[in-house]
Write an enzyme that holds these catalytic residues in place. Structure first.
Site, PDB file in Angstrom:
ATOM      1  N   HIS A 131       0.822  -1.223   0.000  1.00 36.55           N
ATOM      2  CA  HIS A 131       0.000   0.000   0.000  1.00 36.55           C
ATOM      3  C   HIS A 131       0.851   1.265   0.000  1.00 36.55           C
ATOM      4  O   HIS A 131       0.373   2.346   0.329  1.00 36.55           O
ATOM      5  CB  HIS A 131      -0.964  -0.002   1.192  1.00 36.55           C
ATOM      6  CG  HIS A 131      -2.043  -1.039   1.069  1.00 36.55           C
ATOM      7  ND1 HIS A 131      -2.849  -1.400   2.112  1.00 36.55           N
ATOM      8  CD2 HIS A 131      -2.444  -1.795   0.005  1.00 36.55           C
ATOM      9  CE1 HIS A 131      -3.709  -2.339   1.705  1.00 36.55           C
ATOM     10  NE2 HIS A 131      -3.470  -2.598   0.433  1.00 36.55           N
ATOM     11  N   CYS A 139       6.793  14.565  -6.294  1.00 36.35           N
ATOM     12  CA  CYS A 139       6.249  15.832  -6.793  1.00 36.35           C
ATOM     13  C   CYS A 139       5.268  15.545  -7.938  1.00 36.35           C
ATOM     14  O   CYS A 139       5.589  14.794  -8.864  1.00 36.35           O
ATOM     15  CB  CYS A 139       7.384  16.723  -7.284  1.00 36.35           C
ATOM     16  SG  CYS A 139       6.775  18.235  -8.062  1.00 36.35           S
ATOM     17  N   CYS A 167      10.048  22.961  -8.116  1.00 39.26           N
ATOM     18  CA  CYS A 167       9.030  23.530  -9.006  1.00 39.26           C
ATOM     19  C   CYS A 167       7.820  24.088  -8.253  1.00 39.26           C
ATOM     20  O   CYS A 167       6.927  24.683  -8.859  1.00 39.26           O
ATOM     21  CB  CYS A 167       8.588  22.495 -10.050  1.00 39.26           C
ATOM     22  SG  CYS A 167       7.519  21.207  -9.388  1.00 39.26           S
ATOM     23  N   SER A 205      -3.733  -8.825  10.753  1.00 39.69           N
ATOM     24  CA  SER A 205      -4.586  -8.442   9.631  1.00 39.69           C
ATOM     25  C   SER A 205      -5.871  -9.258   9.698  1.00 39.69           C
ATOM     26  O   SER A 205      -5.831 -10.462   9.931  1.00 39.69           O
ATOM     27  CB  SER A 205      -3.889  -8.703   8.298  1.00 39.69           C
ATOM     28  OG  SER A 205      -4.803  -8.468   7.229  1.00 39.69           O
ATOM     29  N   SER A 206      -6.991  -8.578   9.490  1.00 39.57           N
ATOM     30  CA  SER A 206      -8.277  -9.280   9.444  1.00 39.57           C
ATOM     31  C   SER A 206      -8.583  -9.759   8.029  1.00 39.57           C
ATOM     32  O   SER A 206      -9.654 -10.300   7.773  1.00 39.57           O
ATOM     33  CB  SER A 206      -9.394  -8.367   9.938  1.00 39.57           C
ATOM     34  OG  SER A 206      -9.107  -7.950  11.243  1.00 39.57           O
TER      35      SER A 206
HETATM   36 ZN   LIG Z   1       8.647  19.390  -8.540  1.00 36.13          ZN
END
Ligand SMILES: [Zn+2]
Length: 262
Positions: A131, A139, A167, A205-206
């Site tokens: 996950h 970015c 950026c 974990s279920s």
């Molecule tokens: Zn960037």
């Protein structure tokens, strides 16, 4: 640890010993971990009703890719308390026990549904995060990847979304949101690990979140033995050779100790 051991009912101790034997005899062992392994570290299971996090928000509205694109501020408001808990969390005895098991050569791969990085902080090396992870950011403008470090601490302090130093665009945590595919390479490795293992331990974990919950099924299809340590029931309980209802932070260290002593 001894005092806990003495208090355990004999049938739990028997199950621990059986689990340890399965692990020590298997040619290849893997583990699948879920939210339950991090709750003893103070990270609530965000899917548990009443844990306060999902219940205040509809996750599809805030934790989806489209929410992130169109309402990033809402996404980061939702993420904030979770990121804060994960940032301050420390591995617990269950994480450390699995790191010891790997170092001793009994555990080849940890597949985790968690994004908190606690397995790695405990010293585990072979971790597949199906996950994604909160430990890095990408970015959305120039696709540069950054370690979360300073960005997350500043986000936790100020609550403003992290921005790219080059950026200026928003940095997206490398966690898998609703509407997003699982990371392909990682997912393929996880499937392969399940095909090749002799034993799979499901810890905390279920097995409710698809597709990660299908992985133990795949291991069973390839004749692996199944061990489940979890508080609640899972759909594979009847297929497990060992099923322990209990706290992973208590049970896992005992299993690992029994493997090492074997
Ligand atoms: Zn960037």
């Amino acid at each position: 640890m001894n005092s806990i051991q003495r208090e355990l009912p004999a049938e739990i101790q028997d199950l621990i010993n059986t689990a340890a034997r399965l692990i020590s005899k298997a040619s290849c062992g893997i583990v699948l971990t879920g939210a339950g392994i991090s709750t003893p570290s103070g990270i609530p299971d965000f899917r548990t009703p009443g844990s306060g996090v999902w219940s205040r928000f509809n996750p599809m509205e805030v934790a989806s890719l489209s929410a992130f694109r169109y309402q990033p501020q809402k996404f980061f408001t939702w993420l904030h308390p979770m990121a804060k808990k994960m940032f301050h969390a420390l591995p617990n005895p269950a994480h450390y026990a699995l790191a010891v098991l790997e170092k001793a050569g009994y555990l080849q791969t940890i597949i985790t549904q968690n994004i908190d990085g606690l397995h790695q902080r405990a010293g585990s090396k072979q971790v597949l995060e199906v996950h994604g992870t909160l430990e890095t950011l990408t970015c959305i403008g120039c696709y540069q990847n950054f370690p979360s470090g300073e960005f997350i601490s500043s986000f936790i302090e100020k609550g403003t979304p992290p921005r790219c130093p080059d950026c200026g665009q928003i940095l997206k945590p490398d966690v898998i949101l609703y509407e997003e595919q699982l990371p392909k390479k990682t997912w393929l490795k996880a499937q392969k690990a399940c095909q090749n293992c002799g034993v799979i331990l499901v810890a905390g974990s279920s097995l409710e979140v698809i597709p990660a919950a299908t992985l133990p099924q795949r291991a069973l299809e390839n004749n692996a033995r199944l061990i489940i340590v979890n508080h609640g029931a899972t759909y594979l309980d009847s297929r497990a050779e060992v099923r322990i209802q209990g706290d992973v932070a208590e049970i896992l260290p005992l299993i690992v100790q029994a493997v090492i002593d074997d």
